[in-house]
Design a protein around this motif. Structure first.
Motif, short mmCIF file in Angstrom:
data_model
loop_
_atom_site.label_atom_id
_atom_site.label_comp_id
_atom_site.label_asym_id
_atom_site.label_seq_id
_atom_site.Cartn_x
_atom_site.Cartn_y
_atom_site.Cartn_z
N LEU A 235 6.68 -28.68 31.66
CA LEU A 235 6.42 -29.98 31.04
C LEU A 235 7.69 -30.66 30.55
CD1 LEU A 235 4.54 -32.17 30.06
CD2 LEU A 235 3.91 -30.74 28.11
N PRO A 236 8.64 -29.97 29.90
CA PRO A 236 9.86 -30.67 29.48
C PRO A 236 10.65 -31.26 30.64
CG PRO A 236 9.65 -28.57 28.32
CD PRO A 236 8.59 -28.58 29.38
N SER A 237 10.52 -30.69 31.84
CA SER A 237 11.31 -31.18 32.97
C SER A 237 10.83 -32.54 33.47
CB SER A 237 11.26 -30.16 34.12
OG SER A 237 9.97 -30.08 34.69
N ILE A 238 9.63 -32.97 33.09
CA ILE A 238 9.16 -34.29 33.51
C ILE A 238 9.16 -35.29 32.36
CG2 ILE A 238 7.78 -33.32 35.39
CD1 ILE A 238 5.29 -33.71 33.70
N LEU A 239 9.63 -34.86 31.20
CA LEU A 239 9.77 -35.77 30.06
C LEU A 239 11.11 -36.49 30.12
CD1 LEU A 239 8.42 -33.52 27.15
CD2 LEU A 239 7.24 -35.44 28.24
N PRO A 240 11.19 -37.74 29.65
CA PRO A 240 12.47 -38.45 29.65
C PRO A 240 13.48 -37.79 28.72
CG PRO A 240 10.61 -39.96 29.30
CD PRO A 240 10.08 -38.57 29.15
N SER A 245 19.54 -41.22 18.98
CA SER A 245 19.05 -40.98 17.62
C SER A 245 18.10 -39.79 17.58
CB SER A 245 18.35 -42.23 17.08
OG SER A 245 17.25 -42.59 17.91
N ASP A 246 17.25 -39.67 18.59
CA ASP A 246 16.34 -38.52 18.65
C ASP A 246 17.12 -37.23 18.89
OD1 ASP A 246 14.13 -40.06 18.21
OD2 ASP A 246 13.56 -40.23 20.33
N ALA A 247 18.16 -37.28 19.72
CA ALA A 247 18.97 -36.09 19.99
C ALA A 247 19.65 -35.60 18.72
CB ALA A 247 20.02 -36.40 21.07
N VAL A 248 20.15 -36.52 17.90
CA VAL A 248 20.79 -36.15 16.64
C VAL A 248 19.76 -35.53 15.70
CG1 VAL A 248 21.93 -37.04 14.57
CG2 VAL A 248 22.64 -37.83 16.83
N GLU A 249 18.57 -36.13 15.65
CA GLU A 249 17.52 -35.62 14.76
C GLU A 249 17.07 -34.23 15.18
OE1 GLU A 249 13.53 -37.50 12.72
OE2 GLU A 249 13.79 -37.77 14.88
N ILE A 268 21.39 -31.69 21.55
CA ILE A 268 20.23 -31.35 22.38
C ILE A 268 19.70 -32.66 22.94
CG2 ILE A 268 17.92 -30.34 22.38
CD1 ILE A 268 18.81 -28.58 20.05
N GLU A 269 19.94 -32.91 24.21
CA GLU A 269 19.60 -34.19 24.82
C GLU A 269 18.31 -34.15 25.63
OE1 GLU A 269 23.15 -35.04 26.99
OE2 GLU A 269 24.12 -36.00 25.26
N HIS A 270 17.74 -32.96 25.80
CA HIS A 270 16.49 -32.83 26.53
C HIS A 270 15.41 -32.32 25.59
CE1 HIS A 270 18.24 -33.59 30.51
NE2 HIS A 270 19.27 -32.90 30.10
N PRO A 271 14.15 -32.71 25.82
CA PRO A 271 13.07 -32.27 24.93
C PRO A 271 13.03 -30.76 24.79
CG PRO A 271 12.28 -33.96 26.43
CD PRO A 271 13.66 -33.60 26.89
N PRO A 272 12.98 -30.24 23.56
CA PRO A 272 12.97 -28.78 23.36
C PRO A 272 11.62 -28.18 23.73
CG PRO A 272 12.75 -29.91 21.27
CD PRO A 272 12.99 -30.98 22.29
N PHE A 273 11.63 -26.88 23.95
CA PHE A 273 10.42 -26.13 24.29
C PHE A 273 10.36 -24.91 23.40
CE2 PHE A 273 8.17 -22.81 26.66
CZ PHE A 273 7.01 -23.46 27.01
N GLU A 274 9.30 -24.82 22.60
CA GLU A 274 9.12 -23.69 21.70
C GLU A 274 7.84 -22.95 22.08
OE1 GLU A 274 10.98 -22.51 19.04
OE2 GLU A 274 12.55 -23.93 19.65
N SER A 275 7.97 -21.63 22.23
CA SER A 275 6.81 -20.81 22.60
C SER A 275 6.76 -19.58 21.69
CB SER A 275 6.91 -20.38 24.07
OG SER A 275 5.82 -19.56 24.44
N ALA A 301 10.21 -27.92 17.66
CA ALA A 301 9.72 -28.51 18.91
C ALA A 301 9.62 -30.02 18.81
CB ALA A 301 8.37 -27.92 19.27
N HIS A 302 10.11 -30.63 17.74
CA HIS A 302 10.05 -32.08 17.54
C HIS A 302 10.60 -32.80 18.76
CE1 HIS A 302 10.15 -35.93 15.58
NE2 HIS A 302 11.47 -35.98 15.58
N ARG A 303 9.86 -33.80 19.23
CA ARG A 303 10.18 -34.60 20.41
C ARG A 303 10.12 -33.78 21.70
NH1 ARG A 303 9.36 -39.72 18.77
NH2 ARG A 303 10.54 -40.19 16.88
N GLY A 304 9.50 -32.61 21.62
CA GLY A 304 9.38 -31.77 22.80
C GLY A 304 8.00 -31.15 22.90
N VAL A 305 7.95 -29.89 23.30
CA VAL A 305 6.69 -29.21 23.62
C VAL A 305 6.56 -27.96 22.76
CG1 VAL A 305 5.35 -28.07 25.44
CG2 VAL A 305 6.78 -30.06 25.99
N LEU A 306 5.40 -27.80 22.13
CA LEU A 306 5.04 -26.57 21.44
C LEU A 306 3.96 -25.89 22.26
CD1 LEU A 306 5.22 -24.67 18.97
CD2 LEU A 306 3.41 -26.04 17.92
#
Length: 521
Positions: A235-240, A245-249, A268-275, A301-306
């Protein structure tokens, strides 16, 4: 009486607060050992700092003042937590005792823990702390070597990283030089798992695309080996990519967990993935704890996938702790004298087997009917009501597994459609003067308002389900959000009746036995 002050930064949750460390040194009128009094709101770690400072100075061939010392952390009403103020405390005391020059400390922030041997040791939260310091006009920062790469991510800030207290004192006296730490070259990002690796599961792939386009939560149910984990990991691979500002946060949240300490540090410029594992505690999932309060897996996992794998095997109380953050997009931790907030806008993906025995073929199931029916009920109804997409994954046919590699769409192809759909949705809401960026953020009241209300013929199917009480009011709103996302993916100006029907089916979920997941839960 002599006086000195230095600057440091204290982290309160995800917020950085500038703290001025003041020290006043004067001769004691009473006989006996020297005394150190601390004012403000220091926690136990800060109160113990004087022990670390004494030992660090002694092992660095420096004399701790044999006088009465008063230390104040200003503003006194702000709790001062953690060990990041150790270095500032030591330097302030020495400057107040007039054994250390302070000219080089103008517009400088000190951020380091002191070891008993005088070494400068890493502290979490260096990145957000220095970002706040730079906003306040600080031009120079002194940090431990282990935090140097992380600190160098802050623009327009000179970073110095002495290894120990002795080196720092020599630099303050002008007896040695410290070279500024330069920002490392941006490394190539590691390859992400590709959606082309997933064989079959066309409906689940489409649902994944919808979840990415609208920021919707989803549940994947199927036998082992059907591809639930593979889909979630891709899923993170198809997210923009994240905005700056989001990367800094996001990077700041990971800094608070100490994940940037040591080695090269990059945004961290790509959406994180937490499992997280299903044995995780509630505090580790949402944040908190009795000692150091830090962000949990949800905030990381903010701005990414949990991803919650084997969701029915989790403790219900732990899973239910996600309910409020999923609605508000943040974690709020209340303590007796303070409240701590962490941003937590995530796409939640739950995965579950069909039953406890989890056979590959339904006819091989050995579970009693009662046990099988109650398996998904381990996930509470209030949490399930917050899940937009519910997808059943059948066993993958051997022909799909043996098919030639490259026949399935790649993540790059799907990501382009997701990006176009997100841009279309954001442009629509921006044109209407609304702040929403994703369809999942749109309040149900807005979608039911006169401006965005769909015609009765278009929403007839979902209206019937609401009247028959097969979905809740929350579920009704989530179907409408899904319909808008499906319309954006299909380049429609507004959802059609077919879009609403597709959204309804994805919301209800249709497993193999014909009963909906809404009914099963």
């Amino acid at each position: 009486m002599a006086y000195a002050r230095t600057n440091t930064v204290c982290m309160i949750g995800a917020n950085a607060v500038a703290v001025t460390v003041e020290a006043s040194v004067f001769k004691s009128t009473s006989k006996g050992a020297d005394t150190v009094r601390m004012s403000g709101l220091p926690d136990s770690v800060v109160n113990q700092a004087q022990t670390r400072v004494r030992s660090a100075m002694a092992n660095s061939a420096m004399r701790f003042p044999d006088k009465s010392i008063t230390v104040n952390f200003m503003p006194a009403s702000v709790p001062t937590t953690g060990s990041a103020a150790d270095l500032a405390l030591a330097v302030t005391i020495m400057c107040a005792d007039e054994t250390l020059p302070s000219e080089r400390l103008q517009d400088t922030v000190l951020l380091a823990e002191l070891g008993l041997d005088g070494s400068l040791r890493a502290v979490p939260g260096t990145l957000p702390a220095l970002i706040e310091a730079r906003k306040l006009g600080i031009r120079k920062a002194i940090v431990p070597p282990a935090n140097a790469e992380e600190a160098a991510l802050v623009e327009d800030l000179t970073i110095l990283a002495p290894p120990d207290l002795t080196t720092l004192v020599a630099w303050l006296y002008g007896q040695t030089t410290l070279d500024p730490v330069l920002r490392s070259a941006k490394p190539e990002p590691p390859p992400m798992p590709d959606l082309a690796d997933v064989r079959g599961q066309s409906q689940a792939r489409k649902a994944l695309e919808i979840a990415a386009a609208g920021g919707h939560h989803m549940l994947l149910v199927g036998p082992p080996g059907a591809g639930k984990t593979m889909l979630a990991e891709r899923l993170p691979s198809i997210l923009p990519p994240l905005s700056n500002s989001d990367a800094v946060e996001v990077t700041s949240l990971h800094s608070l967990r100490g994940r940037l300490t040591g080695g090269a540090a990059t945004l961290i410029e790509h959406p994180p993935f937490e499992s997280p594992h299903h044995s995780i505690t509630m505090q580790a999932l949402v944040g908190g704890g009795s000692g150091h309060i830090g962000p949990g897996s949800l905030a990381l996992a903010h701005r990414g996938v949990l991803f919650i794998d084997e969701a029915p095997e989790w403790r219900r109380t732990v899973l239910d702790s996600l309910r409020q953050p999923l609605e508000s997009g943040e974690v709020l931790l209340r303590r007796a004298n303070s409240s701590i907030r962490y941003p937590a806008k995530v796409i939640l993906v739950l995965a579950a087997n069909t039953c406890p025995c989890s056979p590959n073929k339904p006819q091989d199931c050995t579970c009693l009917p009662r046990v099988k029916r109650s398996y998904l009920l381990r996930i509470s109804r209030p949490l399930m009501d917050r899940i937009d997409l519910r997808v059943y994954l059948p066993p993958v046919p051997p022909s799909e597994i043996l098919s030639a590699v490259g026949e399935a769409e790649s993540s790059e192809t799907v990501a382009k459609r997701v990006s176009r759909a997100r841009e279309a949705g954001a442009a629509r809401w921006a044109e209407a003067g609304e702040p929403w960026l994703l369809n999942s953020e749109v309040p149900g009241s807005a979608l039911r308002s006169e401006r965005w209300r769909l015609p009765p013929k278009t929403r007839r199917h979902v209206d019937d389900l609401l009247l028959k009480e097969r979905i809740t009011a929350r579920g009704y709103d989530r179907v409408l959000r899904l319909a808008w996302t499906i319309a954006d993916l299909g380049d429609h100006d507004r959802p059609s009746a077919e879009d609403v029907l597709a959204a309804t089916e994805l919301r209800l979920g249709y497993p193999q036995n014909g009963n909906t997941m809404e009914e099963a839960s």
